[in-house]
Design a protein around this motif. Sequence first.
Motif, PDB file in Angstrom:
ATOM      1  N   UNK A  85      56.030 -77.581  40.724  1.00  0.00           N
ATOM      2  CA  UNK A  85      55.057 -77.444  41.816  1.00  0.00           C
ATOM      3  C   UNK A  85      55.411 -76.278  42.732  1.00  0.00           C
ATOM      4  N   UNK A  86      56.698 -76.041  42.960  1.00  0.00           N
ATOM      5  CA  UNK A  86      57.113 -74.888  43.758  1.00  0.00           C
ATOM      6  C   UNK A  86      56.774 -73.589  43.030  1.00  0.00           C
ATOM      7  N   UNK A  87      56.948 -73.569  41.712  1.00  0.00           N
ATOM      8  CA  UNK A  87      56.619 -72.392  40.924  1.00  0.00           C
ATOM      9  C   UNK A  87      55.130 -72.087  41.008  1.00  0.00           C
ATOM     10  N   UNK A  88      54.305 -73.115  40.910  1.00  0.00           N
ATOM     11  CA  UNK A  88      52.856 -72.936  41.029  1.00  0.00           C
ATOM     12  C   UNK A  88      52.515 -72.373  42.404  1.00  0.00           C
ATOM     13  N   UNK A  89      53.112 -72.928  43.439  1.00  0.00           N
ATOM     14  CA  UNK A  89      52.848 -72.463  44.805  1.00  0.00           C
ATOM     15  C   UNK A  89      53.258 -71.001  44.977  1.00  0.00           C
ATOM     16  N   UNK A  90      54.419 -70.628  44.455  1.00  0.00           N
ATOM     17  CA  UNK A  90      54.896 -69.244  44.551  1.00  0.00           C
ATOM     18  C   UNK A  90      53.965 -68.283  43.810  1.00  0.00           C
ATOM     19  N   UNK A 139      51.651 -65.266  45.379  1.00  0.00           N
ATOM     20  CA  UNK A 139      51.757 -63.892  44.895  1.00  0.00           C
ATOM     21  C   UNK A 139      50.385 -63.369  44.466  1.00  0.00           C
ATOM     22  N   UNK A 140      49.615 -64.183  43.772  1.00  0.00           N
ATOM     23  CA  UNK A 140      48.291 -63.748  43.325  1.00  0.00           C
ATOM     24  C   UNK A 140      47.336 -63.580  44.502  1.00  0.00           C
ATOM     25  N   UNK A 141      47.430 -64.468  45.484  1.00  0.00           N
ATOM     26  CA  UNK A 141      46.567 -64.357  46.665  1.00  0.00           C
ATOM     27  C   UNK A 141      46.818 -63.070  47.433  1.00  0.00           C
ATOM     28  N   UNK A 142      48.045 -62.557  47.355  1.00  0.00           N
ATOM     29  CA  UNK A 142      48.415 -61.360  48.100  1.00  0.00           C
ATOM     30  C   UNK A 142      48.551 -60.120  47.219  1.00  0.00           C
TER      31      UNK A 142
END
Length: 62
Positions: free
Chosen positions: A39-44, A48-51
């Motif tokens: 879940x942390x990997x998904x959030x990271x 990254x994709x959002x920015x």
Amino acid sequence: MSDEYWFCLEHHRVEGEHGCRNADRLGPYPTEAEAARALQTVEERNEAWDNDPAWNDDALED
């Protein structure tokens, strides 16, 4: 047994090859530790994709 691990989204735990159905899991991951932080990997990755300056959703709104 496989040397791959999944993170179950329904039970919030790491599972081996014979766990919940794949639609309810993230993975496979090569280690239990990597699956545990799925879940942390998904959030990271989402952050990254959002920015990512190469991705611009605003251009679609014109």
